[in-house]
Design a protein around this motif. Structure first.
Motif, PDB file in Angstrom:
ATOM      1  N   SER A  45       1.293  -0.888   0.205  1.00 19.35           N
ATOM      2  CA  SER A  45      -0.155  -0.451   0.066  1.00 19.35           C
ATOM      3  C   SER A  45       0.910   1.733  -0.143  1.00 19.35           C
ATOM      4  CB  SER A  45      -1.227   0.196   1.368  1.00 19.35           C
ATOM      5  OG  SER A  45      -2.171  -1.191   1.325  1.00 19.35           O
ATOM      6  N   HIS A  46       1.715   1.146   0.422  1.00 15.48           N
ATOM      7  CA  HIS A  46       2.789   1.519   0.406  1.00 15.48           C
ATOM      8  C   HIS A  46       3.353   2.745  -0.377  1.00 15.48           C
ATOM      9  CE1 HIS A  46       5.616   5.104   3.491  1.00 15.48           C
ATOM     10  NE2 HIS A  46       6.667   4.558   1.868  1.00 15.48           N
ATOM     11  N   ARG A  49       1.076   4.524  -2.812  1.00 14.75           N
ATOM     12  CA  ARG A  49       0.524   5.705  -2.348  1.00 14.75           C
ATOM     13  C   ARG A  49       0.845   6.749  -3.147  1.00 14.75           C
ATOM     14  NH1 ARG A  49      -1.114   3.247   2.721  1.00 14.75           N
ATOM     15  NH2 ARG A  49      -3.370   3.070   3.473  1.00 14.75           N
ATOM     16  N   SER A  64      -6.370   2.951   1.925  1.00 13.90           N
ATOM     17  CA  SER A  64      -6.443   1.522   1.733  1.00 13.90           C
ATOM     18  C   SER A  64      -7.436   1.080   1.637  1.00 13.90           C
ATOM     19  CB  SER A  64      -5.963   0.686   3.014  1.00 13.90           C
ATOM     20  OG  SER A  64      -5.870  -0.513   2.369  1.00 13.90           O
ATOM     21  N   THR A  66      -8.379  -2.110   1.388  1.00 10.04           N
ATOM     22  CA  THR A  66      -8.365  -3.331   2.235  1.00 10.04           C
ATOM     23  C   THR A  66     -10.138  -3.662   2.121  1.00 10.04           C
ATOM     24  OG1 THR A  66      -7.113  -3.316   2.707  1.00 10.04           O
ATOM     25  CG2 THR A  66      -8.277  -4.620   4.140  1.00 10.04           C
ATOM     26  N   HIS A  81      -6.632   1.142  -7.510  1.00  5.00           N
ATOM     27  CA  HIS A  81      -5.946   0.650  -6.353  1.00  5.00           C
ATOM     28  C   HIS A  81      -6.818  -0.687  -5.491  1.00  5.00           C
ATOM     29  CE1 HIS A  81      -3.676   0.970  -2.673  1.00  5.00           C
ATOM     30  NE2 HIS A  81      -3.804   0.147  -3.375  1.00  5.00           N
ATOM     31  N   ASP A  83      -7.508  -4.284  -3.773  1.00  4.99           N
ATOM     32  CA  ASP A  83      -7.114  -5.328  -2.942  1.00  4.99           C
ATOM     33  C   ASP A  83      -7.895  -6.212  -2.588  1.00  4.99           C
ATOM     34  OD1 ASP A  83      -6.178  -6.234  -0.359  1.00  4.99           O
ATOM     35  OD2 ASP A  83      -5.473  -5.031   0.985  1.00  4.99           O
ATOM     36  N   GLU A 110      -3.050  -5.016  -5.382  1.00  5.68           N
ATOM     37  CA  GLU A 110      -2.368  -6.387  -3.776  1.00  5.68           C
ATOM     38  C   GLU A 110      -3.499  -7.452  -3.608  1.00  5.68           C
ATOM     39  OE1 GLU A 110      -2.433  -3.833  -0.379  1.00  5.68           O
ATOM     40  OE2 GLU A 110      -2.530  -2.026  -1.738  1.00  5.68           O
TER      41      GLU A 110
END
Length: 157
Positions: A45-46, A49, A64, A66, A81, A83, A110
């Motif tokens: 995630s870092h 971002r 996030s 998530t 993005h 997850d 992710e």
């Protein structure tokens, strides 16, 4: 197409992970996908971002995905993005619309193992893992030869 030799980059700090994400930002185009693998807390995630903020050209809260599964951002090219940690079957990817986004947006995924056969063949894979006080990024791709050559030149000493 064969997979290129992996490029390994040691990132001693979070700032270096931010720099790597920012390095990728202007080099991606619609239809590019980055698959971010690694354990929880590895820096996926870092990295995402940092890439998103750099592409947007401004500091913005990047939550996030998530729990939402997908966050989208309007830049010169739409950025998705995702997850996928909570998905239980690859068909759920279709419900999210990711299959269409793979062709029209920059996608940062992710937990890409959840994609199974839906994984784009031309995706760039970045695996992040803890190494000492920092992290190691291992980057591979089956295409993007010019991008990988530039990455090798700019990052590997």
């Amino acid at each position: 197409m064969t997979q290129a030799r992996p490029i390994s980059i040691f990132l001693p700090s979070d700032a270096d992970t931010t720099r790597l994400g920012a390095w990728f930002a202007p080099r991606l185009r619609a239809g590019d996908t980055i698959l971010l693998s690694g354990s929880i807390g590895a820096g996926k995630s870092h990295f995402a971002r940092a890439l998103i903020r750099a592409r947007l050209g401004r500091v913005e809260d990047i939550p996030s995905p998530t729990f939402t599964l997908v966050q989208t951002y309007e830049a010169d090219v739409e950025i998705w993005h995702s997850d996928l940690y909570r998905l239980s079957h690859p068909d759920e990817v279709l419900e999210l619309g990711l299959d269409e986004a793979f062709a029209t947006a920059i996608c940062l995924i992710e937990w890409p193992d959840r994609l199974a056969s839906l994984t784009p063949e031309t995706a760039i894979s970045i695996t992040l893992s803890a190494q000492g006080e920092g992290r190691l990024a291992v980057i591979t791709a089956t295409s993007q030869d010019d991008l990988l050559a530039t990455l090798q030149r700019d990052w590997v000493k």
